[in-house]
Design a protein around this motif. Structure first.
Motif, mmCIF file in Angstrom:
data_model
loop_
_atom_site.group_PDB
_atom_site.id
_atom_site.type_symbol
_atom_site.label_atom_id
_atom_site.label_comp_id
_atom_site.label_asym_id
_atom_site.label_seq_id
_atom_site.Cartn_x
_atom_site.Cartn_y
_atom_site.Cartn_z
ATOM 1 N N GLU A 58 23.034 16.903 -2.314
ATOM 2 C CA GLU A 58 23.077 18.023 -3.280
ATOM 3 C C GLU A 58 22.252 17.683 -4.527
ATOM 4 O OE1 GLU A 58 27.515 19.320 -1.788
ATOM 5 O OE2 GLU A 58 27.305 18.489 -3.808
ATOM 6 N N GLU A 61 18.548 17.947 -3.552
ATOM 7 C CA GLU A 61 18.125 19.333 -3.336
ATOM 8 C C GLU A 61 18.044 20.088 -4.680
ATOM 9 O OE1 GLU A 61 20.671 20.528 0.012
ATOM 10 O OE2 GLU A 61 19.888 18.750 1.057
ATOM 11 N N HIS A 62 18.976 19.788 -5.555
ATOM 12 C CA HIS A 62 18.969 20.379 -6.892
ATOM 13 C C HIS A 62 17.693 19.953 -7.650
ATOM 14 C CE1 HIS A 62 21.316 21.981 -10.329
ATOM 15 N NE2 HIS A 62 20.545 21.156 -11.010
ATOM 16 N N ASP A 65 14.722 21.778 -6.287
ATOM 17 C CA ASP A 65 14.740 23.179 -6.751
ATOM 18 C C ASP A 65 14.197 23.284 -8.167
ATOM 19 O OD1 ASP A 65 15.739 24.428 -4.613
ATOM 20 O OD2 ASP A 65 17.758 24.787 -5.422
ATOM 21 N N ARG A 66 14.670 22.407 -9.037
ATOM 22 C CA ARG A 66 14.304 22.470 -10.457
ATOM 23 C C ARG A 66 12.907 21.950 -10.730
ATOM 24 N NH1 ARG A 66 19.229 21.987 -14.234
ATOM 25 N NH2 ARG A 66 20.342 23.761 -13.396
ATOM 26 N N CYS A 244 20.061 18.494 -15.215
ATOM 27 C CA CYS A 244 20.757 18.530 -13.909
ATOM 28 C C CYS A 244 22.212 18.103 -14.120
ATOM 29 C CB CYS A 244 20.047 17.598 -12.921
ATOM 30 S SG CYS A 244 20.961 17.411 -11.374
ATOM 31 N N LEU A 246 24.503 17.572 -12.123
ATOM 32 C CA LEU A 246 25.083 16.664 -11.115
ATOM 33 C C LEU A 246 24.826 15.199 -11.473
ATOM 34 C CD1 LEU A 246 24.025 18.575 -7.853
ATOM 35 C CD2 LEU A 246 26.156 18.734 -9.137
#
Ligand SMILES: C[S@@+](CC[C@H](N)C(=O)[O-])C[C@H]1O[C@@H](n2cnc3c(N)ncnc32)[C@H](O)[C@@H]1O
Length: 250
Positions: A58, A61-62, A65-66, A244, A246
């Motif tokens: 995750e 992938e985050h 994406d960013r 981010c 996370l």
């Protein structure tokens, strides 16, 4: 008498370490033979790659994406599980290098139907040096996955010293790294000064103005092998990585 006893202890420890290594190699060979007999081909699966760690996937992938990475560079292909994950999840070119020919050939066979992967049978340092000569590669926003550590020779510091002065925009994920305050995450320790901890990384990060982040998810929330890791950002991308949620800044 005393002297003999300590010599015996030393010999015993050496023998024990050797047996452990042989057992590990045997297990690995068994896995490869089984996979070869079943004509294994890489098929994406959520438990494959990144040590089967869903929380870590995750995060990756985050970040993709960013930050819109244009390529992945991995050191330490092993059997290609994470290589396959990167290539099929993000569709960008993936360059990877492996030192051991049996692992390299296995990965090559397993990943043969995926066109955006370039596999090198090469030490990670010469692999990165070669790539660093190619302006088409170095000008791209790059996600590095540094995972070529298993033996007494730890190439991590050299790897960062090679890549950091050449690539401008990059994020590195270092596998097997100690997550402070969370002993549930396992990490690699190759002896004095060779342990994947902040003591090892801090001077390297300072030398190259890098920022370091750790997973916000605890080891008990993680799945798979629960290997620790950190995310390292170039000065140009540190602010983006900081957004981010996370991750937690060191
Ligand atoms: C932990 S495994 C990599 C796992 C793989 N990245 C994955 O996620 O499935 C480490 C691999 O690095 C390889 N390796 C160790 N030292 C290396 C070096 N100096 N250059 C390239 N590969 C190396 C080992 O042979 C082993 O296959």
């Amino acid at each position: 008498m005393l002297f003999n006893l300590s010599r015996l202890r030393k010999q015993w420890r050496g023998l024990h370490a050797r047996v452990e290594r042989l057992e590990h190699q045997l297990k690995e060979t068994d896995g490869i033979v089984d996979a070869l007999l079943s004509d294994a081909q890489y098929t994406p699966h959520r438990d494959l790659g990144m040590n089967g760690q869903h929380r870590r996937k995750e995060v990756v992938e985050h970040l993709f994406d960013r930050l819109g990475f244009e390529q992945v560079i991995e050191t330490g292909t092993f059997l290609g599980a994470t290589t396959g994950y990167f290539a099929t999840t993000f569709g960008v070119p993936v360059y990877t290098s492996e030192l051991i020919s049996r692992n390299h050939h296995f990965a090559k066979r397993s990943l043969r139907n995926i066109s955006n992967i370039e596999l090198h049978l090469q030490d990670s340092r010469s692999f990165l040096r070669d790539l660093s000569q190619n302006a088409v590669v170095t000008e791209k926003r790059t996600f590095f996955y540094l995972d070529a550590h298993w033996y007494d020779d730890l190439p991590l510091e050299d790897e960062i010293d090679i890549l950091a002065p050449v690539w401008n925009n990059f994020v590195i994920l270092i596998d097997d790294f100690q997550v402070p305050q969370d002993p549930g995450y396992q990490y690699d320790d190759y002896g004095p000064g060779q342990s994947l901890t902040m003591d090892y990384l801090d001077p390297i990060a300072k030398r190259h103005q890098l920022s370091i982040f750790f997973p916000r998810a605890t080891s008990s929330e993680e799945t798979g092998k629960r290997r620790g890791y950190c995310v390292v950002a170039s000065a140009t991308l540190a602010d983006d990585v900081r957004t981010c949620e996370l991750l937690v800044a060191n």
